[in-house]
Design an enzyme around this catalytic site. Structure first.
Site: not given
Ligand code: NAD
Ligand code: UGA
Length: 462
Positions: A269, A435, A27, A339
């Site tokens: 997301c 909720r 990172d 977030r």
């Molecule tokens: P995050 O912000 O928690 O983490 C991303 C990390 O990447 C940061 O720590 C940042 O410093 C690092 N970074 C950025 N540019 C960099 C570089 N050039 N070299 C090295 N490190 C670098 O983000 P996240 O929640 O882990 O999400 C990452 C991706 O995954 C996003 O596209 C998001 O949409 C996707 N995603 C997130 C979730 C989730 O639940 N948070 C679930 C599925 C998919």
């Molecule tokens: C969501 C998806 O569920 C994941 O499959 C996906 O990978 C991820 O986004 C992503 O791309 O980041 P996440 O955002 O971590 O995951 O959590 P969820 O469980 O989906 O909840 C999202 C929001 O919807 C929360 O605020 C939750 O309270 C709300 N929610 C969820 C409701 O209000 N009602 C429901 O029935 C379910």
């Protein structure tokens, strides 16, 4: 690349399930890498149930967290890009399009430091056609380098949800591999095969894979907006949302999951991915399709403000100098992630209207709340608004508060002594359950008025 909510847990589980593979997570944020390496596992940068145990088993065996970007990339055979892809906040597409600058910088790092053949896997959620951008950047490096570098780009989006990340990674409904290079797809599939049954490993073309991720999130968010829209209708008609959910959820075609009404969906997301989908549709001239998906976002915003305004309205139309206890600030339970949490907008609305908020969350820190609200604890920046403070003793905070608002459905809130809490409040008092976690039968017995999402409420005139 990227030691965040996705990169950290995903790569840790790969290391755990594949002891013969060396996994290095890098990172640009050195502080984050230090936290991942902290001997005290309570200081890991993110909280996820089960994560500590995985880290304990693998760290410094076949799982490493490093700031040495050059060395780590040059040693890698396969690189997962797991960096942030937030909504652009300025320039073309601001407010809708994904900002791909971190994906681009990762691709440039790979182009510069990789050696030999490298498979690049898009883990980040990206707009359709992002693989083209990555390929273009890599191509320029492979032709100019005196040592021949070659690349294969795959898409393998991540579907984990926060709070259940480890469970989701260990037992996913499916994993998706999109690409053209069959050998590279087979290599990635062989990694997943270490613990995932092969019928759950789906292979598609690269664009389908990229689009499936945005579509999955749009469909999930759409369900939440749909049920939230109906929650408002229940409240005005005397229907009970829990009964409606039971009735519609037993239809196998609809299914019972993801039908919980809420103060709106949060998380990093859903919002950004829907906005990105809307942007893509407009970009390709599909304005009606864009407008259709944008409604999911409008409904979500409407729900958050509907709740803050009904709280104000029920408290005699003013919350000025009233003490309101807020239970929960994370966007969902079992995570410290705030977030896009609906708590942010609801708290901001109440503070803007003069309320004094007493905020509790089992995992979110005071500093994090300060960042999200843009307001320091106890301060009101000399504006004529309310203020907030962080509290840990819920009973003490309830003494003489006017209302309690449950914003996040943490398990511990379900088990509070609601009779006692209700008695402690200044009368006439209100409990707002956004909720639906307190049984209606219990709410009816309390010494407070109440409003519960999607149910008939108990008002002054009842
Ligand atoms: P995050 O912000 O928690 O983490 C991303 C990390 O990447 C940061 O720590 C940042 O410093 C690092 N970074 C950025 N540019 C960099 C570089 N050039 N070299 C090295 N490190 C670098 O983000 P996240 O929640 O882990 O999400 C990452 C991706 O995954 C996003 O596209 C998001 O949409 C996707 N995603 C997130 C979730 C989730 O639940 N948070 C679930 C599925 C998919
Ligand atoms: C969501 C998806 O569920 C994941 O499959 C996906 O990978 C991820 O986004 C992503 O791309 O980041 P996440 O955002 O971590 O995951 O959590 P969820 O469980 O989906 O909840 C999202 C929001 O919807 C929360 O605020 C939750 O309270 C709300 N929610 C969820 C409701 O209000 N009602 C429901 O029935 C379910």
């Amino acid at each position: 690349i990227g030691a965040g909510y996705v990169g950290g847990p995903t790569m840790s589980v790969i290391a755990d399930k594949c002891p013969n593979i060396k996994v290095t997570v890098i990172d640009i944020d050195d502080k984050k890498i230090s936290s991942w390496n902290d001997v005290d596992l309570r200081n890991l940068p993110i909280f996820e149930p089960g994560l500590k145990e995985v880290i304990e088993r693998c760290r410094n065996k076949n799982l490493f967290f490093s700031s040495d970007i050059k060395k780590s990339i040059s040693e890698a055979d396969m690189i997962f890009i797991s960096v942030n892809t937030p909504t652009k906040n300025k320039g073309f597409g601001a407010g809708y399009a994904s900002d791909l600058k971190w994906v681009e910088s990762s691709a440039r790092q790979v182009a510069e430091f990789s050696q030999g053949h490298t498979i690049i896997v898009e883990k980040s959620t990206v707009p359709v056609k992002t693989a083209e951008l990555i390929q273009e950047i890599l191509k320029s490096s492979s032709s100019s380098d005196e040592y021949k570098k070659t690349f294969s780009v795959l898409s393998s989006p991540e579907f984990l949800a926060e709070g259940t990340a480890i469970k989701d990674l260990e037992n996913p409904d499916r994993v998706l591999i999109g690409g053209e290079d069959q050998n590279a797809m087979e290599s990635l599939s062989n990694i997943y095969k270490n613990w995932i049954p092969k019928e759950k490993i789906l292979k598609t073309n690269i664009w389908s894979s990229e689009l499936s991720k945005l579509t999955a999130n749009a469909f999930l968010a759409q369900r939440v907006s749909s049920i939230n829209a109906i929650s408002a209708l229940c409240e005005t008609t005397g229907a009970e949302i829990s009964e409606v959910v039971m009735a519609i959820g037993s239809d196998k075609r609809i299914g019972s999951k993801f039908l919980s009404p809420s103060p709106g969906f949060g998380g990093s997301c859903f919002k950004k991915d829907i906005l990105n989908l809307v942007y893509l549709c407009r970009f390709y001239g599909l304005n009606d399709v864009a407008n259709y998906w944008e409604q999911v976002m409008f409904m979500n915003n409407w729900q958050k403000h509907r709740i803050s305004s009904l709280i104000i309205q029920k408290l005699f139309g003013t919350v000025s100098s009233k003490k309101i206890l807020i239970l929960g600030f994370s966007f969902k339970p079992e995570t410290n992630d705030t977030r896009e949490s609906p708590a942010i907008e609801i708290c901001k609305d109440l503070i803007e209207n003069g309320a004094e908020l007493l905020i509790n969350d089992p995992k979110v820190s005071k500093v994090q709340i300060e960042i999200e609200l843009g307001l320091k604890e106890f301060e009101n920046n000399n504006r004529n608004i309310g203020k907030w403070q962080f509290i840990t003793d819920i009973n003490k905070a309830a003494e003489n508060a006017d209302a309690i608002v449950i914003v996040t459905e943490w398990e511990e809130y379900k088990n509070l002594n609601w009779r006692k809490l209700s008695d402690l409040l200044r009368k006439p008092s209100w409990i707002f359950d956004t909720r639906g976690i307190i049984p209606i039968s219990l709410l009816k017995e309390l010494n407070s008025y109440y409003w519960q999402i999607g149910s008939p409420s108990k008002n002054y005139n009842d």
